[in-house]
Write a protein that holds these residues in place. Sequence first.
Motif, PDB file in Angstrom:
ATOM      1  N   ARG A   2     -19.840  20.517 -22.547  1.00  0.00           N
ATOM      2  CA  ARG A   2     -18.564  21.065 -22.085  1.00  0.00           C
ATOM      3  C   ARG A   2     -18.640  22.579 -22.126  1.00  0.00           C
ATOM      4  O   ARG A   2     -19.014  23.164 -23.136  1.00  0.00           O
ATOM      5  CB  ARG A   2     -17.435  20.571 -22.984  1.00  0.00           C
ATOM      6  N   GLU A  42     -14.316  27.345 -19.218  1.00  0.00           N
ATOM      7  CA  GLU A  42     -14.319  26.854 -17.834  1.00  0.00           C
ATOM      8  C   GLU A  42     -14.104  25.341 -17.859  1.00  0.00           C
ATOM      9  O   GLU A  42     -14.397  24.687 -18.856  1.00  0.00           O
ATOM     10  CB  GLU A  42     -15.650  27.150 -17.134  1.00  0.00           C
ATOM     11  N   SER A  43     -13.615  24.795 -16.788  1.00  0.00           N
ATOM     12  CA  SER A  43     -13.390  23.349 -16.693  1.00  0.00           C
ATOM     13  C   SER A  43     -14.625  22.674 -16.123  1.00  0.00           C
ATOM     14  O   SER A  43     -14.617  22.178 -14.992  1.00  0.00           O
ATOM     15  CB  SER A  43     -12.180  23.057 -15.814  1.00  0.00           C
ATOM     16  N   ILE A  44     -15.697  22.670 -16.907  1.00  0.00           N
ATOM     17  CA  ILE A  44     -16.948  22.041 -16.478  1.00  0.00           C
ATOM     18  C   ILE A  44     -17.385  21.086 -17.585  1.00  0.00           C
ATOM     19  O   ILE A  44     -17.453  21.469 -18.748  1.00  0.00           O
ATOM     20  CB  ILE A  44     -18.063  23.067 -16.224  1.00  0.00           C
ATOM     21  N   PHE A  45     -17.678  19.851 -17.205  1.00  0.00           N
ATOM     22  CA  PHE A  45     -18.116  18.831 -18.148  1.00  0.00           C
ATOM     23  C   PHE A  45     -19.151  17.962 -17.459  1.00  0.00           C
ATOM     24  O   PHE A  45     -19.004  17.627 -16.292  1.00  0.00           O
ATOM     25  CB  PHE A  45     -16.918  17.971 -18.585  1.00  0.00           C
ATOM     26  N   THR A  46     -20.202  17.592 -18.192  1.00  0.00           N
ATOM     27  CA  THR A  46     -21.193  16.672 -17.640  1.00  0.00           C
ATOM     28  C   THR A  46     -21.856  15.902 -18.777  1.00  0.00           C
ATOM     29  O   THR A  46     -21.764  16.298 -19.941  1.00  0.00           O
ATOM     30  CB  THR A  46     -22.239  17.412 -16.772  1.00  0.00           C
ATOM     31  N   HIS A  65     -19.385  24.512  -9.436  1.00  0.00           N
ATOM     32  CA  HIS A  65     -18.128  25.087  -9.929  1.00  0.00           C
ATOM     33  C   HIS A  65     -17.866  26.495  -9.407  1.00  0.00           C
ATOM     34  O   HIS A  65     -16.724  26.838  -9.096  1.00  0.00           O
ATOM     35  CB  HIS A  65     -18.126  25.089 -11.459  1.00  0.00           C
TER      36      HIS A  65
END
Length: 84
Positions: free
Chosen positions: A41, A45-49, A68
């Motif tokens: 995470r 920033e709104s990034i998740f994997t 993104h």
Amino acid sequence: MPGDDAAPPRDGRPRGALESNSVDEIIFVVEDAPDGGLAARAVGESIFTQAATMADLHDKVRDAVRCHFEDGTQPRLIRLHSTN
């Protein structure tokens, strides 16, 4: 007015200049995923994997960052911080 002639910021841009939305560095916190594998995470920033292995996670994080950010605004450096 007296006192209004303060020195410009250290980056050389005049005060009030529009700033670029580019980010020099992005940090991901890596944890064990509840269902197995790893989850990453981004901080701020709104990034998740998620991925099964750290090698796969590296690839997925790079891909997520490319998706993104707009062209030219991608961070130059991606850091993964493991909490394990």
